[in-house]
Design an enzyme around this catalytic site. Structure first.
Site, PDB file in Angstrom:
ATOM      1  N   SER A  39      -7.032   0.591   5.041  1.00  0.00           N
ATOM      2  CA  SER A  39      -7.287   1.346   3.820  1.00  0.00           C
ATOM      3  C   SER A  39      -7.730   0.382   2.736  1.00  0.00           C
ATOM      4  O   SER A  39      -7.642  -0.831   2.892  1.00  0.00           O
ATOM      5  CB  SER A  39      -6.018   2.073   3.370  1.00  0.00           C
ATOM      6  OG  SER A  39      -5.154   1.156   2.735  1.00  0.00           O
ATOM      7  N   LYS A  40      -8.162   0.930   1.657  1.00  0.00           N
ATOM      8  CA  LYS A  40      -8.680   0.087   0.582  1.00  0.00           C
ATOM      9  C   LYS A  40      -7.629  -0.880   0.067  1.00  0.00           C
ATOM     10  O   LYS A  40      -7.936  -1.955  -0.407  1.00  0.00           O
ATOM     11  CB  LYS A  40      -9.167   0.960  -0.570  1.00  0.00           C
ATOM     12  CG  LYS A  40     -10.504   1.571  -0.267  1.00  0.00           C
ATOM     13  CD  LYS A  40     -11.028   2.374  -1.416  1.00  0.00           C
ATOM     14  CE  LYS A  40     -12.264   3.132  -0.978  1.00  0.00           C
ATOM     15  NZ  LYS A  40     -12.775   4.022  -1.983  1.00  0.00           N
ATOM     16  N   ARG A  41      -6.379  -0.468   0.177  1.00  0.00           N
ATOM     17  CA  ARG A  41      -5.318  -1.300  -0.340  1.00  0.00           C
ATOM     18  C   ARG A  41      -5.208  -2.630   0.399  1.00  0.00           C
ATOM     19  O   ARG A  41      -4.843  -3.632  -0.160  1.00  0.00           O
ATOM     20  CB  ARG A  41      -3.985  -0.560  -0.293  1.00  0.00           C
ATOM     21  CG  ARG A  41      -3.123  -0.781  -1.501  1.00  0.00           C
ATOM     22  CD  ARG A  41      -1.994   0.240  -1.533  1.00  0.00           C
ATOM     23  NE  ARG A  41      -2.488   1.606  -1.469  1.00  0.00           N
ATOM     24  CZ  ARG A  41      -2.281   2.405  -0.416  1.00  0.00           C
ATOM     25  NH1 ARG A  41      -1.613   1.978   0.621  1.00  0.00           N
ATOM     26  NH2 ARG A  41      -2.757   3.621  -0.431  1.00  0.00           N
ATOM     27  N   HIS A  42      -5.506  -2.625   1.677  1.00  0.00           N
ATOM     28  CA  HIS A  42      -5.296  -3.871   2.407  1.00  0.00           C
ATOM     29  C   HIS A  42      -6.430  -4.230   3.364  1.00  0.00           C
ATOM     30  O   HIS A  42      -6.266  -4.182   4.569  1.00  0.00           O
ATOM     31  CB  HIS A  42      -3.968  -3.849   3.166  1.00  0.00           C
ATOM     32  CG  HIS A  42      -3.739  -2.599   3.963  1.00  0.00           C
ATOM     33  ND1 HIS A  42      -2.631  -1.836   3.790  1.00  0.00           N
ATOM     34  CD2 HIS A  42      -4.482  -1.997   4.903  1.00  0.00           C
ATOM     35  CE1 HIS A  42      -2.695  -0.815   4.625  1.00  0.00           C
ATOM     36  NE2 HIS A  42      -3.799  -0.897   5.305  1.00  0.00           N
TER      37      HIS A  42
END
Length: 469
Positions: free
Chosen positions: A253-256
RNA sequence: GUCCCCUUCGUCUAGUGGUUUAGGACAUCGCCCUCUCACGGCGACAACAGGGAUUCGAAUUCCCUAGGGGACGCCA
């Protein structure tokens, strides 16, 4: 026999043509970059072609910014492509024409179902515990009975029984019962071709021989094979590689990590480090870890592609990055630093170049490199230490250094060690105060290297200020 | 729900029936080097998901179970 077909898939005299086919709905993320890398490597290894196709048939979501981001991302990574990129949308009419040919041949048909009807079908299938799919209600129905005012879609008349077999280069042989597949839409009711159709036609027309892509496309492949069969074309060889997962094992995901490759650049990574890291995710060459692009081209085949999903390890990528920074050309690193800092005078650039060897072996990222580089680019004015003993040591250092005629690291080393011996001081007692005077920091490159990079004048000047004169 | 894929140290992986007390790298922890911090060197810790079967012998072959992932769109 039908295990990994591996390099058998490449034995023919046919020229290898691979492609990378992103949809321009966002940046080039790390998973896409790896797919591009593998296809590029394959083409370069077999001295074939690596083509680029922009799958922009989703007009609502495709943007020019994304196209630029993809181009720039690939360029930054060093993945050059052959021939002009193909923009899929520009070929839409051709795709539709071919679908209509299929209708004429009785291999496809018009379907007048409404979205509501389709939704009901899927619901019904789920209730009955079978694969949710289109039930073929217009497959053999006379178009004359079509309801008025509905624009039909074109669906493939897919085989109802039997099975479709895929000899995947990575996954081995995979077989799916045709009863699992439905009559997929080839042309939408608005007259535009679907991804499924366009991919097949374009890969065929571009002469693509090998498709390496994420295994989220694996089940699509069976549908695409059916389209190839309808056209009477040979399929390319497919290799479906596992997806890259985030640190928690879930989908990226964009977070990681699902960042654009330019984000990695901005985080201070060198492109060769990113490539090396990506290369080792799902591919290996014995125990080798540090692999140059040149070496990768030589070694890369689909034989060593892994079948299981992997996670991106930032710490490993940093380690790789520090290796590549350590071994990078000093002028190149200076160029990178100059992108961070507005203006650096010629004199300070010179200092930086002289001190770069010490800086680069301490940096894990170019950001850290730049932080440390400010030792040489900032105008630091030391203050006068309160401690009399330290003041006295600095005075001794000053006197010793002033007498030094040949300002080399070797001589500086010798000179200061002699001083320490004469004063019966551990070398640290000399180095730490000097380090502070020169840089204002506790952590720096070696003291002789700094003295050398600053030069005699600047070194003595800072010492002089610290002595209060 | 249906179908498909995957499963070796915390992570990336080597390993394709015996050469394996399962190797390497990152991370972690020690020690050495040493002017600080790094680098580098040496060492430690640490894994074949579980259960059956085949075999003289299985991480390696087969089956089952469990777990993870993916696909099931008039998105790509």
């Amino acid at each position: 026999m039908e295990n990994r077909s591996s390099s058998e898939a490449f034995n023919s005299s046919q020229k290898v043509v691979t492609r990378f086919a992103p949809s321009p709905t966002g940046f080039l993320h790390i998973g896409g970059a790896r797919t591009a890398l593998f296809n590029w490597l394959l083409a370069r290894h077999y001295k074939g072609k690596f083509l680029l196709r922009i799958e922009d048939t989703d007009r609502a979501r495709s943007t020019q910014e994304a196209v630029d981001a993809i181009f720039n991302g690939l360029k930054w990574l060093g993945l050059d492509w052959d021939e002009d990129p193909v923009f899929q949308f520009s070929r839409a009419q051709h795709h539709v024409d071919l679908a209509k040919n299929l209708v004429d041949q009785g291999k496809a048909y018009y379907c007048y179902c409404t979205p509501e009807e389709l939704e009901a079908m899927r619901e019904d299938a789920k209730q009955r515990g079978v694969s949710p799919k289109y039930n073929g209600m217009w497959r053999d129905r006379d178009p004359k009975t079509a309801p008025a005012g509905i624009n039909p879609v074109i669906r493939l008349k897919a085989p109802l029984d039997g099975e479709t077999t895929l000899h995947d280069i990575v996954q081995g042989t995979v077989i799916v019962a045709n009863s699992q597949l439905d009559d997929m839409i080839l042309v939408r009711s608005d007259g535009t071709p679907t991804f499924m159709l366009s991919v097949v036609v374009d890969d065929h027309d571009m002469g693509v021989t090998h498709v390496v892509r994420g295994d989220d496309h694996l089940t699509n492949t069976f549908r695409q094979i059916q389209i190839y069969n309808a056209f009477g074309w040979d399929t390319p060889k497919y290799g479906h590689i596992p997806l890259i997962h985030g640190p928690d094992g879930a989908k990226l995901s964009k977070r990681h990590g699902a960042l654009g490759v330019e984000a990695y650049r901005d985080m201070g990574f060198l492109p060769e480090a990113v490539c090396n890291c990506l290369l080792r995710l799902g591919w290996s060459h014995g125990n080798d870890e540090i692999i140059s692009m040149q070496q990768a081209i030589e070694w890369f085949t689909t034989d060593n592609l892994g079948k299981s999903a992997s996670r991106l390890d930032f710490q490993k990528m940093e380690k790789l990055n520090s290796y590549y920074i350590k071994n990078a050309d000093n002028k190149r690193l200076l160029g990178i630093i100059m992108k961070f800092q507005k203006q650096i005078s010629d004199e300070k650039q010179q200092r930086l170049l002289l001190g770069m060897n010490g800086l680069k072996q301490r940096a894990k990222t170019t950001i850290e490199l730049n932080d440390m580089a400010s030792i040489y680019t900032e105008d630091y004015t030391p203050s006068v230490p309160a401690d009399k003993a330290i003041l006295s040591i600095l005075k001794d250092i000053y006197d010793a250094l002033r007498e030094l005629s040949d300002w080399t690291e070797e001589n500086l080393d010798h000179c200061l060690h002699v001083l320490a011996a004469n004063k019966e001081l551990s070398f640290g007692k000399i180095a730490q105060p000097l380090r502070a005077v020169l840089s204002g920091r506790k952590i720096t490159p070696g003291i002789f290297e700094m003295l050398f990079a600053f030069g005699k004048d600047e070194s003595l000047k800072r010492l002089n200020i610290a002595l209060g004169s």
